[in-house]
Design an enzyme around this catalytic site. Structure first.
Site, PDB file in Angstrom:
ATOM      1  N   GLU A  10     -78.944  18.660  25.070  1.00  0.00           N
ATOM      2  CA  GLU A  10     -78.488  17.322  24.688  1.00  0.00           C
ATOM      3  C   GLU A  10     -79.472  16.601  23.775  1.00  0.00           C
ATOM      4  O   GLU A  10     -80.670  16.880  23.765  1.00  0.00           O
ATOM      5  CB  GLU A  10     -78.214  16.485  25.929  1.00  0.00           C
ATOM      6  CG  GLU A  10     -79.434  16.150  26.771  1.00  0.00           C
ATOM      7  CD  GLU A  10     -79.045  15.327  27.977  1.00  0.00           C
ATOM      8  OE1 GLU A  10     -78.122  14.521  27.860  1.00  0.00           O
ATOM      9  OE2 GLU A  10     -79.682  15.498  29.039  1.00  0.00           O
ATOM     10  N   HIS A  26     -74.334  16.710  27.176  1.00  0.00           N
ATOM     11  CA  HIS A  26     -74.525  15.385  27.749  1.00  0.00           C
ATOM     12  C   HIS A  26     -73.384  15.052  28.719  1.00  0.00           C
ATOM     13  O   HIS A  26     -72.240  15.426  28.490  1.00  0.00           O
ATOM     14  CB  HIS A  26     -74.563  14.363  26.607  1.00  0.00           C
ATOM     15  CG  HIS A  26     -74.930  12.982  27.006  1.00  0.00           C
ATOM     16  ND1 HIS A  26     -76.085  12.679  27.693  1.00  0.00           N
ATOM     17  CD2 HIS A  26     -74.287  11.788  26.816  1.00  0.00           C
ATOM     18  CE1 HIS A  26     -76.148  11.384  27.894  1.00  0.00           C
ATOM     19  NE2 HIS A  26     -75.073  10.813  27.392  1.00  0.00           N
ATOM     20  N   SER A  48     -76.157   8.454  31.518  1.00  0.00           N
ATOM     21  CA  SER A  48     -76.199   7.972  30.138  1.00  0.00           C
ATOM     22  C   SER A  48     -76.491   6.470  30.106  1.00  0.00           C
ATOM     23  O   SER A  48     -77.505   6.027  30.644  1.00  0.00           O
ATOM     24  CB  SER A  48     -74.883   8.328  29.442  1.00  0.00           C
ATOM     25  OG  SER A  48     -74.970   8.132  28.048  1.00  0.00           O
TER      26      SER A  48
END
Length: 285
Positions: free
Chosen positions: A222, A252, A135
């Protein structure tokens, strides 16, 4: 007579995807930065204890022996810590790697580029290594490479790469872990003076030619799926070496729970294989 206290499901690691989804629903990440940090730590679940080192003046957690990968934790640059990613790091280390988790500064106390400065300090004190992250941590590793970090490779799990509007998946409602409004709110705290057209916010728009080999992991449900798809396409067009694996469904940051999600464990196994290839190629060269 006092009733024996019932153990909460949040006191242990989830064992199935269904349990994980229940945990995500029970741990909304909202409120102040401190509240979000506590909620995310609860969501990540109990973690193994890792050793500490100092690298580039920053505290880091470390586990394992072998070729080294520096892994930047996710959390939108507002929450998350090396401690929330110790299970992920331990799973990577089980493949014969040494995993270093830097403790970089977070917003809103220290907005961008504080975290990039910390990343460069750690990486410059590490020698050429593979860097990775999930991320926001994947975004951090990528921008560090674009701004001069000497790396053997990049291993990125669902990195934020595009805030320019090119992505067509950010408005989806299929991601149990993330939504566009929350992701944008975190970006406003982390990068209050950066537009979505700025390569710091959208490394997809930055210089890609000359980057080291990149391996991307993403999941089909996601909101950041297009961030990985667009980056892989742009890198291929820039004549870069890039590989991408998309796992159907899930959510995610799926690699946070490799002990619960076999698909998360498989993603980390592919990353470890990529790391060994890059380290081996560098040694052979």
């Amino acid at each position: 007579m006092t009733e024996r206290a019932q153990a909460s499901p949040l006191d242990r690691r989830p064992k199935t995807e269904a349990e994980l989804r229940d945990r995500i629903a029970a741990c909304p990440i909202s409120g102040s930065a401190q509240q979000m940090r506590r909620a995310f730590a609860t969501l990540a679940g109990p973690q193994p204890h890792l050793s500490e080192i100092t690298r580039g003046g920053r505290r880091c957690l470390v586990v394992g022996e072998g070729p080294e990968i520096v892994w930047f934790h996710g959390g939108g640059y507002v929450f998350g810590a090396p401690e929330t990613h110790a299970t992920l790091a331990t799973a990577l280390a089980a493949h014969g790697l040494r995993v270093v988790l830097p403790d970089y500064r977070l917003a809103p106390e220290d907005p961008w580029p504080a975290m990039l400065e910390d990343a460069h300090a750690v990486l410059s004190d590490s020698g050429p290594v593979v860097a990775g992250g999930d991320s926001a941590g994947g975004h951090l590793a990528l921008v560090a490479a674009q701004t001069g970090a000497d790396l053997k490779g990049l291993a990125l799990v669902s990195p934020n790469t595009d805030r320019s509007g090119a992505s067509q998946t950010r408005g989806r409602e299929s991601d149990a872990m993330n939504d566009d409004a929350s992701d944008a709110a975190l970006a406003r705290q982390a990068m209050p003076d950066r537009s979505g057209k700025d390569p710091a916010a959208s490394p997809l728009l930055g210089e890609l030619a000359g980057l080291p080999p990149v391996h991307l992991e993403a999941v089909g449900a996601e909101i950041l799926l297009d961030d990985s798809l667009l980056l892989a396409r742009a890198m291929a067009l820039a004549d870069c070496e890039v590989s991408l694996h998309v796992t159907p469904g899930l959510m995610h940051m799926h690699t946070l729970w490799p002990d619960c999600l076999p698909e998360g464990a498989a993603s980390l196994a592919r990353i470890a294989a990529f790391e060994r290839r890059q380290s081996g190629a560098a040694q052979a060269g």
